[in-house]
Design a protein around this motif. Sequence first.
Motif, PDB file in Angstrom:
ATOM      1  N   ALA A 168      -3.507   5.002   2.453  1.00  8.66           N
ATOM      2  CA  ALA A 168      -4.947   4.877   2.702  1.00  8.66           C
ATOM      3  C   ALA A 168      -5.158   3.877   3.829  1.00  8.66           C
ATOM      4  O   ALA A 168      -4.664   2.751   3.772  1.00  8.66           O
ATOM      5  N   TYR A 169      -5.923   4.299   4.822  1.00 11.43           N
ATOM      6  CA  TYR A 169      -6.095   3.501   6.037  1.00 11.43           C
ATOM      7  C   TYR A 169      -7.024   2.323   5.816  1.00 11.43           C
ATOM      8  O   TYR A 169      -8.192   2.496   5.462  1.00 11.43           O
ATOM      9  N   ARG A 170      -6.476   1.111   5.985  1.00 15.65           N
ATOM     10  CA  ARG A 170      -7.253  -0.126   5.992  1.00 15.65           C
ATOM     11  C   ARG A 170      -8.267  -0.217   4.862  1.00 15.65           C
ATOM     12  O   ARG A 170      -9.436  -0.542   5.081  1.00 15.65           O
ATOM     13  N   THR A 171      -7.812   0.073   3.663  1.00 11.42           N
ATOM     14  CA  THR A 171      -8.660  -0.023   2.481  1.00 11.42           C
ATOM     15  C   THR A 171      -7.920  -0.820   1.429  1.00 11.42           C
ATOM     16  O   THR A 171      -6.801  -0.464   1.077  1.00 11.42           O
ATOM     17  N   GLN A 172      -8.540  -1.901   0.941  1.00  7.81           N
ATOM     18  CA  GLN A 172      -7.844  -2.746  -0.007  1.00  7.81           C
ATOM     19  C   GLN A 172      -7.630  -2.064  -1.351  1.00  7.81           C
ATOM     20  O   GLN A 172      -6.562  -2.125  -1.925  1.00  7.81           O
ATOM     21  N   ARG A 173      -8.656  -1.419  -1.866  1.00  8.03           N
ATOM     22  CA  ARG A 173      -8.557  -0.729  -3.158  1.00  8.03           C
ATOM     23  C   ARG A 173      -9.099   0.679  -2.975  1.00  8.03           C
ATOM     24  O   ARG A 173     -10.254   0.961  -3.291  1.00  8.03           O
ATOM     25  N   PRO A 174      -8.286   1.561  -2.457  1.00  5.87           N
ATOM     26  CA  PRO A 174      -8.773   2.894  -2.096  1.00  5.87           C
ATOM     27  C   PRO A 174      -9.233   3.714  -3.295  1.00  5.87           C
ATOM     28  O   PRO A 174      -8.641   3.639  -4.369  1.00  5.87           O
ATOM     29  N   THR A 175     -10.258   4.503  -3.050  1.00  5.13           N
ATOM     30  CA  THR A 175     -10.672   5.515  -4.019  1.00  5.13           C
ATOM     31  C   THR A 175     -10.206   6.882  -3.572  1.00  5.13           C
ATOM     32  O   THR A 175     -10.271   7.842  -4.345  1.00  5.13           O
ATOM     33  N   SER A 176      -9.722   6.966  -2.339  1.00  3.38           N
ATOM     34  CA  SER A 176      -9.110   8.194  -1.843  1.00  3.38           C
ATOM     35  C   SER A 176      -8.034   7.798  -0.839  1.00  3.38           C
ATOM     36  O   SER A 176      -8.064   6.692  -0.291  1.00  3.38           O
ATOM     37  N   TYR A 177      -7.110   8.696  -0.628  1.00  2.00           N
ATOM     38  CA  TYR A 177      -5.988   8.442   0.258  1.00  2.00           C
ATOM     39  C   TYR A 177      -5.967   9.475   1.377  1.00  2.00           C
ATOM     40  O   TYR A 177      -6.374  10.621   1.198  1.00  2.00           O
ATOM     41  N   ASP A 178      -5.464   9.035   2.526  1.00  2.00           N
ATOM     42  CA  ASP A 178      -5.504   9.880   3.716  1.00  2.00           C
ATOM     43  C   ASP A 178      -4.291  10.792   3.851  1.00  2.00           C
ATOM     44  O   ASP A 178      -4.399  11.899   4.408  1.00  2.00           O
ATOM     45  N   TYR A 179      -3.147  10.334   3.401  1.00  2.00           N
ATOM     46  CA  TYR A 179      -1.912  11.103   3.537  1.00  2.00           C
ATOM     47  C   TYR A 179      -1.163  11.102   2.205  1.00  2.00           C
ATOM     48  O   TYR A 179      -1.204  10.116   1.462  1.00  2.00           O
ATOM     49  N   TRP A 180      -0.481  12.220   1.970  1.00  2.00           N
ATOM     50  CA  TRP A 180       0.312  12.389   0.755  1.00  2.00           C
ATOM     51  C   TRP A 180       1.687  12.910   1.105  1.00  2.00           C
ATOM     52  O   TRP A 180       1.832  13.723   2.027  1.00  2.00           O
ATOM     53  N   SER A 213      11.744   5.775  -3.097  1.00  2.00           N
ATOM     54  CA  SER A 213      11.428   5.323  -1.754  1.00  2.00           C
ATOM     55  C   SER A 213      10.462   6.302  -1.110  1.00  2.00           C
ATOM     56  O   SER A 213      10.496   7.497  -1.413  1.00  2.00           O
ATOM     57  N   CYS A 214       9.641   5.784  -0.223  1.00  2.00           N
ATOM     58  CA  CYS A 214       8.733   6.633   0.542  1.00  2.00           C
ATOM     59  C   CYS A 214       8.749   6.132   1.974  1.00  2.00           C
ATOM     60  O   CYS A 214       8.282   5.018   2.255  1.00  2.00           O
ATOM     61  N   ALA A 215       9.305   6.926   2.861  1.00  2.00           N
ATOM     62  CA  ALA A 215       9.411   6.555   4.266  1.00  2.00           C
ATOM     63  C   ALA A 215       8.229   7.123   5.035  1.00  2.00           C
ATOM     64  O   ALA A 215       7.931   8.317   4.928  1.00  2.00           O
ATOM     65  N   ALA A 216       7.580   6.265   5.800  1.00  2.00           N
ATOM     66  CA  ALA A 216       6.428   6.665   6.596  1.00  2.00           C
ATOM     67  C   ALA A 216       6.825   6.800   8.056  1.00  2.00           C
ATOM     68  O   ALA A 216       7.636   6.025   8.569  1.00  2.00           O
ATOM     69  N   SER A 217       6.246   7.793   8.721  1.00  2.00           N
ATOM     70  CA  SER A 217       6.491   7.976  10.138  1.00  2.00           C
ATOM     71  C   SER A 217       5.209   8.459  10.802  1.00  2.00           C
ATOM     72  O   SER A 217       4.367   9.094  10.157  1.00  2.00           O
ATOM     73  N   GLY A 218       5.072   8.135  12.075  1.00  2.00           N
ATOM     74  CA  GLY A 218       3.926   8.623  12.811  1.00  2.00           C
ATOM     75  C   GLY A 218       2.617   7.931  12.493  1.00  2.00           C
ATOM     76  O   GLY A 218       1.551   8.414  12.869  1.00  2.00           O
ATOM     77  N   LEU A 219       2.682   6.836  11.761  1.00  2.00           N
ATOM     78  CA  LEU A 219       1.481   6.059  11.500  1.00  2.00           C
ATOM     79  C   LEU A 219       1.839   4.577  11.530  1.00  2.00           C
ATOM     80  O   LEU A 219       3.007   4.213  11.382  1.00  2.00           O
ATOM     81  N   THR A 220       0.826   3.744  11.731  1.00  4.09           N
ATOM     82  CA  THR A 220       1.053   2.308  11.772  1.00  4.09           C
ATOM     83  C   THR A 220       1.087   1.797  10.340  1.00  4.09           C
ATOM     84  O   THR A 220       0.050   1.527   9.733  1.00  4.09           O
ATOM     85  N   PHE A 221       2.280   1.693   9.812  1.00  2.00           N
ATOM     86  CA  PHE A 221       2.499   1.453   8.391  1.00  2.00           C
ATOM     87  C   PHE A 221       1.748   0.225   7.893  1.00  2.00           C
ATOM     88  O   PHE A 221       1.177   0.247   6.799  1.00  2.00           O
ATOM     89  N   SER A 222       1.726  -0.829   8.671  1.00  5.69           N
ATOM     90  CA  SER A 222       1.120  -2.089   8.223  1.00  5.69           C
ATOM     91  C   SER A 222      -0.391  -1.988   8.055  1.00  5.69           C
ATOM     92  O   SER A 222      -1.000  -2.868   7.447  1.00  5.69           O
ATOM     93  N   TRP A 223      -1.009  -0.929   8.549  1.00  6.69           N
ATOM     94  CA  TRP A 223      -2.450  -0.755   8.420  1.00  6.69           C
ATOM     95  C   TRP A 223      -2.834   0.056   7.185  1.00  6.69           C
ATOM     96  O   TRP A 223      -4.006   0.339   6.971  1.00  6.69           O
ATOM     97  N   TYR A 224      -1.867   0.443   6.383  1.00  5.55           N
ATOM     98  CA  TYR A 224      -2.137   1.336   5.264  1.00  5.55           C
ATOM     99  C   TYR A 224      -1.816   0.685   3.927  1.00  5.55           C
ATOM    100  O   TYR A 224      -0.735   0.116   3.739  1.00  5.55           O
ATOM    101  N   THR A 225      -2.771   0.785   3.014  1.00  3.56           N
ATOM    102  CA  THR A 225      -2.464   0.546   1.608  1.00  3.56           C
ATOM    103  C   THR A 225      -1.660   1.726   1.104  1.00  3.56           C
ATOM    104  O   THR A 225      -2.000   2.883   1.377  1.00  3.56           O
ATOM    105  N   MET A 226      -0.581   1.429   0.387  1.00  2.00           N
ATOM    106  CA  MET A 226       0.315   2.472  -0.084  1.00  2.00           C
ATOM    107  C   MET A 226       0.213   2.586  -1.605  1.00  2.00           C
ATOM    108  O   MET A 226       0.165   1.583  -2.321  1.00  2.00           O
ATOM    109  N   GLY A 227       0.203   3.813  -2.068  1.00  2.00           N
ATOM    110  CA  GLY A 227       0.095   4.039  -3.500  1.00  2.00           C
ATOM    111  C   GLY A 227       1.140   5.014  -4.003  1.00  2.00           C
ATOM    112  O   GLY A 227       1.699   5.802  -3.233  1.00  2.00           O
ATOM    113  N   TRP A 228       1.415   4.920  -5.291  1.00  2.00           N
ATOM    114  CA  TRP A 228       2.249   5.893  -5.995  1.00  2.00           C
ATOM    115  C   TRP A 228       1.399   6.551  -7.082  1.00  2.00           C
ATOM    116  O   TRP A 228       0.669   5.866  -7.810  1.00  2.00           O
ATOM    117  N   PHE A 229       1.541   7.855  -7.178  1.00  2.00           N
ATOM    118  CA  PHE A 229       0.872   8.640  -8.195  1.00  2.00           C
ATOM    119  C   PHE A 229       1.908   9.533  -8.856  1.00  2.00           C
ATOM    120  O   PHE A 229       3.012   9.702  -8.345  1.00  2.00           O
TER     121      PHE A 229
END
Length: 121
Positions: free
Chosen positions: A99-111, A21-37
């Motif tokens: 990654a903020y509002r990116t369908q297929r991100p090449t970089s991510y904003d938060y980790w 699980s990965c819980a997000a806080s302090g950001l508008t979750f629905s605006w972010y593509t989420m990834g696992w690495f």
Amino acid sequence: QVPLVESGGGFLQAGGSLRLSCAASGLTFSWYTMGWFRQAPGNEREFVAAISWRGGGTEYADSVKGRFTISRDSAKNTVYLQMNNLKPEDTAVYYCAAAYRTQRPTSYDYWGQGTQVTVSS
């Protein structure tokens, strides 16, 4: 404060299952593509799976297709990684990323800080 916090890692035998699980806080979750690495000792960090912010489309690394499933729950601001039929080569620290509002991100904003998964043979 890190806006992403992973949990659910552990030690298990090959063939078993885990759900991260990965819980997000302090950001508008629905605006972010989420990834696992993941990153194994001595290896570079590699992509595992992603789920897009709009439409919920998913993408997987070939090594996990058919075994792992990524999903998201906007009501809980949480992204999940269901891992089945785990193999020793899945052993790694698993990180989630946003990654903020990116369908297929090449970089991510938060980790996140990562969670260890160890699979024994």
